[in-house]
Design a protein around this motif. Structure first.
Motif, mmCIF file in Angstrom:
data_model
loop_
_atom_site.group_PDB
_atom_site.id
_atom_site.type_symbol
_atom_site.label_atom_id
_atom_site.label_comp_id
_atom_site.label_asym_id
_atom_site.label_seq_id
_atom_site.Cartn_x
_atom_site.Cartn_y
_atom_site.Cartn_z
ATOM 1 N N ILE A 16 0.860 -1.192 0.000
ATOM 2 C CA ILE A 16 0.000 0.000 0.000
ATOM 3 C C ILE A 16 0.902 1.251 0.000
ATOM 4 C CG2 ILE A 16 -1.905 1.207 1.160
ATOM 5 C CD1 ILE A 16 -2.743 -1.611 0.382
ATOM 6 N N TYR A 20 0.997 4.366 -2.533
ATOM 7 C CA TYR A 20 0.867 5.733 -2.031
ATOM 8 C C TYR A 20 2.017 6.608 -2.540
ATOM 9 C CZ TYR A 20 0.944 9.646 1.229
ATOM 10 O OH TYR A 20 0.980 10.904 1.753
ATOM 11 N N ALA A 23 1.688 7.263 -6.330
ATOM 12 C CA ALA A 23 0.597 8.192 -6.633
ATOM 13 C C ALA A 23 0.970 9.613 -6.202
ATOM 14 C CB ALA A 23 -0.686 7.736 -5.932
ATOM 15 N N THR A 24 1.629 9.723 -5.057
ATOM 16 C CA THR A 24 2.023 11.062 -4.591
ATOM 17 C C THR A 24 3.037 11.683 -5.552
ATOM 18 O OG1 THR A 24 1.683 10.307 -2.340
ATOM 19 C CG2 THR A 24 2.873 12.363 -2.595
ATOM 20 N N MET A 27 1.280 12.880 -8.558
ATOM 21 C CA MET A 27 0.553 14.117 -8.244
ATOM 22 C C MET A 27 1.501 15.319 -8.274
ATOM 23 S SD MET A 27 -1.468 15.005 -4.700
ATOM 24 C CE MET A 27 -0.009 15.094 -3.688
ATOM 25 N N VAL A 33 -3.915 11.270 -10.733
ATOM 26 C CA VAL A 33 -3.614 9.966 -10.124
ATOM 27 C C VAL A 33 -4.804 9.476 -9.303
ATOM 28 C CG1 VAL A 33 -1.123 10.371 -9.951
ATOM 29 C CG2 VAL A 33 -2.590 10.990 -8.024
ATOM 30 N N THR A 34 -4.928 8.158 -9.228
ATOM 31 C CA THR A 34 -5.782 7.541 -8.208
ATOM 32 C C THR A 34 -5.018 6.370 -7.634
ATOM 33 O OG1 THR A 34 -6.819 6.012 -9.763
ATOM 34 C CG2 THR A 34 -7.965 8.089 -9.405
ATOM 35 N N CYS A 35 -5.365 6.042 -6.382
ATOM 36 C CA CYS A 35 -4.715 4.920 -5.713
ATOM 37 C C CYS A 35 -5.807 4.199 -4.946
ATOM 38 C CB CYS A 35 -3.629 5.468 -4.778
ATOM 39 S SG CYS A 35 -2.886 4.213 -3.727
ATOM 40 N N LEU A 36 -6.057 2.947 -5.307
ATOM 41 C CA LEU A 36 -7.144 2.205 -4.668
ATOM 42 C C LEU A 36 -6.590 0.984 -3.945
ATOM 43 C CD1 LEU A 36 -10.248 1.838 -4.280
ATOM 44 C CD2 LEU A 36 -10.216 0.429 -6.341
ATOM 45 N N PRO A 37 -6.503 1.034 -2.626
ATOM 46 C CA PRO A 37 -6.024 -0.134 -1.884
ATOM 47 C C PRO A 37 -7.138 -1.173 -1.727
ATOM 48 C CG PRO A 37 -5.990 1.880 -0.523
ATOM 49 C CD PRO A 37 -6.815 2.161 -1.741
ATOM 50 N N TYR A 39 -9.285 -3.686 0.618
ATOM 51 C CA TYR A 39 -9.689 -3.396 1.989
ATOM 52 C C TYR A 39 -10.591 -4.491 2.527
ATOM 53 C CZ TYR A 39 -13.974 -1.710 -0.312
ATOM 54 O OH TYR A 39 -15.114 -1.596 -1.071
ATOM 55 N N ILE A 59 -9.211 10.669 -14.793
ATOM 56 C CA ILE A 59 -9.266 9.214 -14.623
ATOM 57 C C ILE A 59 -10.712 8.798 -14.349
ATOM 58 C CG2 ILE A 59 -8.472 7.258 -13.235
ATOM 59 C CD1 ILE A 59 -5.959 9.017 -12.600
ATOM 60 N N PRO A 62 -10.709 4.084 -10.950
ATOM 61 C CA PRO A 62 -9.456 3.744 -10.265
ATOM 62 C C PRO A 62 -9.165 2.243 -10.291
ATOM 63 C CG PRO A 62 -11.192 4.140 -8.652
ATOM 64 C CD PRO A 62 -11.801 4.383 -10.012
ATOM 65 N N VAL A 63 -10.081 1.476 -10.884
ATOM 66 C CA VAL A 63 -9.894 0.026 -10.950
ATOM 67 C C VAL A 63 -9.119 -0.314 -12.222
ATOM 68 C CG1 VAL A 63 -11.073 -2.192 -11.135
ATOM 69 C CG2 VAL A 63 -12.044 -0.366 -9.743
ATOM 70 N N LEU C 5 -2.548 13.995 -1.320
ATOM 71 C CA LEU C 5 -3.120 12.707 -1.705
ATOM 72 C C LEU C 5 -3.772 12.105 -0.464
ATOM 73 C CD1 LEU C 5 -3.177 10.624 -4.152
ATOM 74 C CD2 LEU C 5 -1.381 9.432 -2.893
ATOM 75 N N MET C 176 -10.531 4.906 -1.957
ATOM 76 C CA MET C 176 -9.523 5.339 -2.915
ATOM 77 C C MET C 176 -8.833 6.637 -2.481
ATOM 78 S SD MET C 176 -11.981 6.658 -5.971
ATOM 79 C CE MET C 176 -10.828 7.460 -7.046
ATOM 80 N N MET C 177 -7.607 6.778 -2.932
ATOM 81 C CA MET C 177 -6.872 8.017 -2.662
ATOM 82 C C MET C 177 -6.802 8.823 -3.944
ATOM 83 S SD MET C 177 -3.594 6.601 -0.590
ATOM 84 C CE MET C 177 -3.682 5.007 0.204
ATOM 85 N N GLU C 178 -6.980 10.140 -3.785
ATOM 86 C CA GLU C 178 -6.856 11.053 -4.923
ATOM 87 C C GLU C 178 -6.291 12.372 -4.414
ATOM 88 O OE1 GLU C 178 -9.837 11.046 -8.498
ATOM 89 O OE2 GLU C 178 -10.965 11.004 -6.642
ATOM 90 N N ARG C 260 -18.789 8.569 -13.076
ATOM 91 C CA ARG C 260 -17.386 8.751 -13.410
ATOM 92 C C ARG C 260 -16.926 7.715 -14.432
ATOM 93 N NH1 ARG C 260 -12.912 10.071 -9.060
ATOM 94 N NH2 ARG C 260 -11.124 9.361 -10.246
#
Lengths: 178, 252, 356
Positions: A16, A20, A23-24, A27, A33-37, A39, A59, A62-63, C5, C176-178, C260
């Protein structure tokens, strides 16, 4: 440009965090960017994964059903994701833990022996950041300078030494793959 | 001429709607007297229940915010956490407190929420017409235990105050009654003590008050008062169940 | 302000704190656990901040009621099954005219369902869900940025109208993170004064807040008062956006994450010359009925895409009033389509209707 990457491994291998950090960095370079962990129940019992999309456009999802890149830290991850990667895509393998190899012939494969590599580091840890170094070298998604900046922002808050060891780990991976 | 008895100023000049012999009017008055004597009218907030006392805001001249059935302890928690220097009390019946609101009551006590609960136990659901309550005693006839409550079918009544006394967060729990002048005076002292301990930050305080419901008990008020002494108190004994204040026994 | 983020659930918490929310009451349920976790970390550090993990969703929403009566900006959050439990309190919040923000990071249902992102709570959110004649403002954000903006704005609208505001996200949005540009923090002193709050009757007459109104004539008056408020909200607070609507021969209507994904599909289809557009309701209540009716003057074919069995579909049909043909495509259960997959379904409809 819209590039999808899956990071996958055991919980605790820092997948993860890899997502992160990537993605950072994206950015900071002004990309979308998207980041999908993963869960919930999915991550109980061991395997965690994280999908990162880096794109010059908006985007939609995010999948990643067909990622360009897969960064696989253990054998279950290889079994789960090897057939999802796009034809012509690239797989980064933690060859210290993964004995099998993808049966597909249409993938580019990079083997990174993380357990051996981290022995060169002072604290024998940071395998995920070593792998991230190797990943950004070959994917070119973000520059090492940006990633170093992200490591600095993320890790130097508590202890500057943590940042320095992560920077060494990143460069170790970056320089390992030629 | 000197006035020696009047309406507490924290009660409005509205006649009570309660039935003859009902304990609510007495308990309202006692709370009003305590608020006046402790000078709390400007800093107290009451949370009335669903039940016979739902219209309490028509009688109390203090800020009051209604709770739905059983949720008074949660609503009071919200009040107290926003306004920790105010005195917050709930006024709840036995169905409200010991059936539908059991979880809220137990957890407010367990957290040591610094609120006071006035728990009026009359053994029936009064407002809805005398159905069986969690505190209806064995053998008691109600509209939903018409053959008398039996442990085999309706189960045992619940002694919620004893349960709450076990909670580490509760500081003072006393069971009183309003069936005799002596018990009424004791009840008033218990309410005052609970408010005082709340002001001192002791945590959860509760006064359970055995109160008559002549209408639903189908007894006259005198007989109801006797029934409290003779029958109800054997299931719900009066006295201090818990006191962490360090006060001498029974001191108010 | 630079972007950060952040995970959607954390964004909700941070936006709430920046909006002056100092009280949070909740109960764990996936996929929204990061909201209570964030609040438990941050609120005690904020001036006057209170976090309580309550014994149940029911207790937490009633703690919200108490804190709101006392004048605080207050929030709770949950997911599907937990929001079902909160319905009692949501009905009371409406009846008592109390502001609060309630976040639902919805999941697959009914029953326990699963923890995958689903839009199965549209009816529950927009039709009330609890007992009695009431409405709640419902936002349907589709990105972490909108989660920030709409959560923040939710507190303002809740105070403005003295009514609860629901933010209907889903598991994906929460997890999700954005990159997000966070809203400016409001100093507590600048929050609107609440001359109705119950704070102890100091220097004023005592007051009470109640929902029990035994006299039917007075209860009717109270209902009409609420109705006038809901009509004002309907006039002034409807939000939606369109995408490629001008020359569209077919309009896709979708909200939240589904919108989206649909947008990605429409972008691909436009590159192939397929003239489709998108209408995305941002407020799910009040629903953009007028916008849909307006579009139906030019466009006759509508494609509703939802991650459920067809809930918003009913609102779309109400808005069309029989003008235009509606095709529905839904995927319940937490299944997430890719833009490519939905693009195939849209274009198959488009060509079947001989629009291209």
């Amino acid at each position: 440009m819209l590039i999808k990457t899956i990071f996958s491994g055991f919980g605790g291998q820092g997948v993860i965090m890899m997502g992160y950090l990537l993605a950072t960095a994206g950015m900071i370079e002004g990309k979308n960017v998207t980041c999908l962990p993963s869960y919930g129940a999915e991550v109980r019992g061991g395997t965690a994964n994280c999908t990162v999309v880096v794109s010059s456009e908006e985007i939609a999802s995010p999948v990643a059903s067909e990622p360009e890149y897969a960064v696989l830290m253990n054998n279950p991850s290889l079994i789960r994701f090897q057939n999802q990667v796009q034809s012509g895509g690239t797989v980064f393998l933690n060859s210290s833990l993964i004995e099998d190899r993808p049966i597909r012939g249409d993938l580019v494969i990079y083997e990174v022996p993380l357990n051996d590599l981290i022995k060169q580091l002072s604290e024998n840890r940071g395998a995920n950041v070593v792998m991230l170094g190797a990943f950004i070298k070959k994917s070119g998604l973000v520059t090492p300078e940006t990633m170093i900046r992200v490591l600095k922002d993320t890790f130097s808050g508590k202890n500057p030494a943590v940042f320095k060891s992560n920077r060494s780990a990143l460069m170790l991976g970056y320089e390992y793959l030629k | 001429m000197k006035k020696v008895f009047g309406r507490p100023k924290s009660l409005k000049a509205t006649p009570f709607h309660y039935c003859p012999g009902c304990g609510h009017s007495i308990i309202h008055r006692l709370i009003g007297e305590v608020i006046d004597e402790m000078n709390l009218q400007e800093k107290i907030i009451g949370v009335p229940p669903a039940g016979c006392a739902v219209l309490a805001y028509n009688y109390f001249d203090i800020d009051m915010g209604e709770a739905s059935h059983g949720r008074a302890a949660a609503v009071a928690t919200g009040f107290k956490r926003v306004l920790p220097d105010r005195i917050v009390f709930t006024y709840q019946g036995d169905g409200d407190m010991a059936a539908i609101g059991t979880a809220e009551s137990i957890h407010a006590a367990a957290r040591g929420e610094n609120i006071t609960t006035i728990f009026v136990n009359n053994g029936v659901y009064g407002m809805t017409g005398g159905q069986m309550a969690p505190t209806t005693i064995l053998g008691q006839n109600t509209t939903t235990s018409p053959r008398g409550r039996k442990e085999k079918t309706e189960g045992f009544p619940i002694n919620l105050s004893e349960m709450l006394a076990i909670a580490r967060g509760s500081s003072y729990i006393e069971r009183t009654a309003v069936n005799t002048p002596a018990n009424i005076l004791k009840t008033k002292k218990a309410i005052a003590k609970a408010f005082r301990l709340q002001m001192q930050g002791y945590g959860f305080t509760l006064v359970e008050i055995l109160s008559a419901c002549p209408t639903n008990w189908k007894m006259d008020p005198v007989k109801s008062s006797k029934w409290i002494d003779e029958v109800m108190t054997s299931h719900f004994p009066l006295g201090v169940l818990k006191d962490n204040s360090g006060d001498k026994k029974d001191a108010h | 302000m630079p972007k950060v983020l952040m995970r959607g659930n954390h964004v909700v918490g941070e936006a709430a704190i920046r909006a002056g929310c100092r009280y949070y009451f909740g109960y764990p349920i996936t996929p929204q656990n990061e909201i209570p976790e964030y609040m438990s970390e941050k609120l005690p550090e904020a001036e006057g901040g209170v976090f309580i993990q309550a014994e149940s969703e029911i207790a937490s929403v009633h703690m919200v009621i108490g804190a709101s009566m006392a004048g605080g900006r207050v929030m709770t959050s949950s997911s599907g099954p937990g929001i079902s439990l909160k319905q009692e309190g949501i009905s009371f919040l409406c009846a008592l005219e109390l502001p609060a923000v309630i976040v639902n990071m919805s999941r697959g249902g009914p029953g326990l369902g699963n923890i995958a992102p689903s839009q199965s709570d549209y009816f529950q959110a927009t039709r009330g869900g609890g007992h009695g004649d009431y409405r709640t403002i419902v936002f349907g954000p589709n990105s972490c940025q909108e989660l920030a903006d709409l959560t923040y704005e939710g507190f303002n609208l809740a105070d403005k109208y003295r009514t609860p505001v629901l933010v209907l996200g889903d598991g994906m949005l929460g997890q999700m993170m954005e990159p997000v540009e966070l809203p400016q923090e409001i100093p507590l002193k600048k929050l609107p004064a609440k001359d109705w709050a119950l704070t102890g009757a100091k220097g004023r007459a005592s007051r009470f807040i109640r929902s029990l109104i035994l006299d039917p004539i007075k209860e009717e008056e109270h209902n009409w008062k609420l109705m006038r408020k809901y009509e004002k909200i309907t006039r002034e607070e409807v939000r939606w956006e369109t995408y490629f609507a001008d020359d569209a021969k077919m309009m896709v209507i979708a909200f939240g994450i589904a919108a989206r994904i649909a947008k990605g599909a429409i972008k691909r289809l436009r590159e192939e010359g397929v003239k489709v557009g998108l209408l995305r309701p941002i407020t799910l209540w009040p629903f953009p009925f007028k916008a849909i009716k307006e579009i139906s003057k030019k466009v006759k074919h509508f494609f509703v895409f939802e991650m459920n069995m067809g809930q918003m579909l009913e609102d779309v049909k109400l808005g069309l009033e029989g003008n235009g043909e509606v095709h529905f495509y839904g995927r319940p259960g937490g299944v997430i389509l890719t833009p490519l997959e939905i693009a195939r379904v849209i274009s198959s409809q488009y060509y079947q209707k001989r629009l291209g």
